[in-house]
Enzyme design. Structure first.
Site, PDB file in Angstrom:
ATOM      1  N   GLY A   1       0.832  -1.214   0.000  1.00  0.00           N
ATOM      2  CA  GLY A   1       0.000   0.000   0.000  1.00  0.00           C
ATOM      3  C   GLY A   1       0.858   1.251   0.000  1.00  0.00           C
TER       4      GLY A   1
ATOM      5  N   ARG B   1       0.649  -4.889  -5.324  1.00  0.00           N
ATOM      6  CA  ARG B   1       0.745  -5.999  -4.368  1.00  0.00           C
ATOM      7  C   ARG B   1       1.141  -7.280  -5.108  1.00  0.00           C
ATOM      8  NH1 ARG B   1      -0.828  -4.276   0.611  1.00  0.00           N
ATOM      9  NH2 ARG B   1      -2.402  -2.627   0.748  1.00  0.00           N
TER      10      ARG B   1
ATOM     11  N   ASP C   1       5.752  -6.138   5.550  1.00  0.00           N
ATOM     12  CA  ASP C   1       6.075  -7.560   5.725  1.00  0.00           C
ATOM     13  C   ASP C   1       6.056  -8.330   4.389  1.00  0.00           C
ATOM     14  OD1 ASP C   1       6.505  -9.654   7.859  1.00  0.00           O
ATOM     15  OD2 ASP C   1       4.802 -10.521   6.810  1.00  0.00           O
TER      16      ASP C   1
ATOM     17  N   THR D   1       4.998   0.815   6.590  1.00  0.00           N
ATOM     18  CA  THR D   1       3.566   0.474   6.635  1.00  0.00           C
ATOM     19  C   THR D   1       2.883   1.446   7.571  1.00  0.00           C
ATOM     20  OG1 THR D   1       1.910  -1.024   7.545  1.00  0.00           O
ATOM     21  CG2 THR D   1       4.140  -1.411   8.271  1.00  0.00           C
TER      22      THR D   1
ATOM     23  N   ASP E   1       0.372   0.791   9.114  1.00  0.00           N
ATOM     24  CA  ASP E   1      -0.152  -0.014  10.229  1.00  0.00           C
ATOM     25  C   ASP E   1       0.844  -0.109  11.389  1.00  0.00           C
ATOM     26  OD1 ASP E   1      -2.373  -0.428   8.719  1.00  0.00           O
ATOM     27  OD2 ASP E   1      -2.058  -2.556   8.370  1.00  0.00           O
TER      28      ASP E   1
ATOM     29  N   ASP F   1       3.015  -2.292  12.024  1.00  0.00           N
ATOM     30  CA  ASP F   1       3.081  -3.627  12.637  1.00  0.00           C
ATOM     31  C   ASP F   1       4.283  -4.445  12.180  1.00  0.00           C
ATOM     32  OD1 ASP F   1       2.235  -4.090  10.083  1.00  0.00           O
ATOM     33  OD2 ASP F   1       0.358  -5.075  10.602  1.00  0.00           O
TER      34      ASP F   1
ATOM     35  N   ARG G   1      -5.042  -3.922   9.690  1.00  0.00           N
ATOM     36  CA  ARG G   1      -5.468  -5.239   9.226  1.00  0.00           C
ATOM     37  C   ARG G   1      -5.263  -6.300  10.314  1.00  0.00           C
ATOM     38  NH1 ARG G   1      -5.405  -7.115   3.791  1.00  0.00           N
ATOM     39  NH2 ARG G   1      -3.912  -5.601   3.033  1.00  0.00           N
TER      40      ARG G   1
HETATM   41  O1  F6P Z   1      -1.340  -2.621   4.651  1.00  0.00           O
HETATM   42  C1  F6P Z   1      -1.731  -1.319   4.926  1.00  0.00           C
HETATM   43  C2  F6P Z   1      -3.202  -1.134   4.686  1.00  0.00           C
HETATM   44  O2  F6P Z   1      -3.467   0.243   4.669  1.00  0.00           O
HETATM   45  C3  F6P Z   1      -4.119  -1.867   5.678  1.00  0.00           C
HETATM   46  O3  F6P Z   1      -4.328  -1.144   6.855  1.00  0.00           O
HETATM   47  C4  F6P Z   1      -5.369  -2.015   4.861  1.00  0.00           C
HETATM   48  O4  F6P Z   1      -6.121  -3.130   5.284  1.00  0.00           O
HETATM   49  C5  F6P Z   1      -4.857  -2.242   3.488  1.00  0.00           C
HETATM   50  O5  F6P Z   1      -3.590  -1.650   3.418  1.00  0.00           O
HETATM   51  C6  F6P Z   1      -5.746  -1.679   2.403  1.00  0.00           C
HETATM   52  O6  F6P Z   1      -5.198  -2.029   1.192  1.00  0.00           O
HETATM   53  P1  F6P Z   1      -5.726  -1.503  -0.214  1.00  0.00           P
HETATM   54  O7  F6P Z   1      -5.363  -0.063  -0.327  1.00  0.00           O
HETATM   55  O8  F6P Z   1      -4.972  -2.330  -1.192  1.00  0.00           O
HETATM   56  O9  F6P Z   1      -7.196  -1.701  -0.233  1.00  0.00           O
END
Ligand code: F6P
Length: 348
Positions: free
Chosen positions: A13, A75, A106, A128, A130, A132, A174
């Protein structure tokens, strides 16, 4: 000897601060070491398909405050196919890359780790929103997200108080509740629900009822998108879309709506939900993230200069250090009780 050529890619992301890392690595690499750079487009997809763009001082000028990534991202997971890693290594040769900087979380760094095991000259930069990723105290982008969510909570307080409502705010996260916990504490949330913990609807509803019995006539509930609520049917994630991405992740979204409807039904208090979604990942990085990303970019290019491959730059305390990528991936960093117990003091 010809100057080294370094590839840089951004995977997963997008996140505020990616451009600051790219700028710092290119700037230090050119000025201090006379390196050349190729910007690999769309993350690992670019390595699979040899998609790249020139990266010189001109290209990185003015991008520090810019959100997203000038290189694009995806991704794409090269390890999905048996010969994916070999193909990436072959394409490194084809694009004449002496080394590669992979900026990601990750998923992206697991690929970098595998490439290193196969002999490729790779270093990692942790990213990230997140927060994490293991083995680093913070990833850049997280501070920006927390500031955006905190401001949103402050604004939503206005309606909560004026209309005597329960306001549910769904935030990203997530697998972990770092954004929810930090922004919830900063915004004075009355309840914070995170994926690390288990809740029943009864727990949630009772806590809100007790708060209102104490005389409060509004509540703010922050919910991380990856929260699972126990019911007679078991525990399940709420997903917004069927299917999985190439790293096996479902598309989350909707738990805030579920929680909000249940609260209103069981308490009779008027309830509304706000889903902050990609607002949290968009726009300009905070000063903290700009500085962290800049330090990471410089440290990554210094690792390459030392030939110290297979490492990820990391923030530990106030220091930037290098750790094996293998130690950062495969296991996520979760919100611990030390922090969540502080948030809990203000629940109800
Ligand atoms: O991995 C980071 C993140 O922002 C998560 O918090 C979220 O679930 C996901 O990416 C959303 O991904 P996308 O933008 O591909 O929908």
């Amino acid at each position: 000897m010809a100057p080294k050529t370094i590839g840089i890619l951004t995977g997963g992301g997008d996140c505020p601060g990616l451009n600051a890392v790219i700028r710092a690595a290119v700037r230090k690499g050119i000025m201090a070491y006379d390196y050349r750079f190729k910007g690999i487009q769309k993350g690992w997809k670019g390595m699979m398909e040899c998609l790249w763009q020139p990266l010189d001082l001109d290209e990185v000028s003015g991008i520090l405050p810019k959100g997203g990534t000038i290189l694009g991202t995806s991704r794409t997971n090269p390890l999905k196919t048996a010969d994916g890693a070999d193909q990436v290594i072959e394409n490194m040769k084809r694009m004449k890359l002496d080394a590669l900087i992979a900026i990601g979380g990750d998923d992206t760094l697991s690929v970098a780790n595998r490439l290193h095991q196969e002999g490729a000259a790779v270093v990692g930069v942790p990213k990230t929103i997140d927060n994490d990723l293991n083995m680093t105290d913070y990833t850049f982008g997280f501070d920006t997200a927390v500031n955006i969510v905190t401001e949103a909570i402050d604004r939503i307080h206005t309606t909560a108080e004026s209309h005597n409502r329960v306001m549910v705010i769904e935030v990203m996260g997530r697998h972990s509740g770092w954004i929810a916990t930090h922004a919830g504490i900063a915004g004075g949330a009355d309840m914070i629900l995170i994926p690390e913990k288990h809740y029943t609807m009864d727990d949630i509803v009772n806590s809100i009822k007790e708060r209102h019995q104490r005389g409060k006539d509004f509540s703010i509930v922050v919910v991380a998108e990856g929260v699972m609520i126990s019911s007679e049917k078991g525990e399940d994630l709420v997903v917004s879309k069927a299917g999985k991405d190439e790293f096996g992740h479902v598309k989350l979204g909707g738990v805030g709506q579920v929680v909000s409807e249940e609260i209103e039904k069981r308490t009779g208090f008027e309830t509304r939900v706000t889903v902050l979604g990609h607002l949290q990942r968009g726009g300009t990085p905070t000063a903290f993230d700009r500085v962290l990303a800049t330090r990471f970019g410089v440290a990554a290019i210094d690792l390459i200069h030392k030939g110290d491959y297979g490492k990820m730059v990391s923030l530990q305390g106030t220091q930037i250090v290098a750790i094996p990528i293998s130690e950062a991936v495969g296991q996520l960093k979760m919100v611990g009780d030390d922090l969540y117990d502080i948030a809990r003091i203000f629940f109800g």
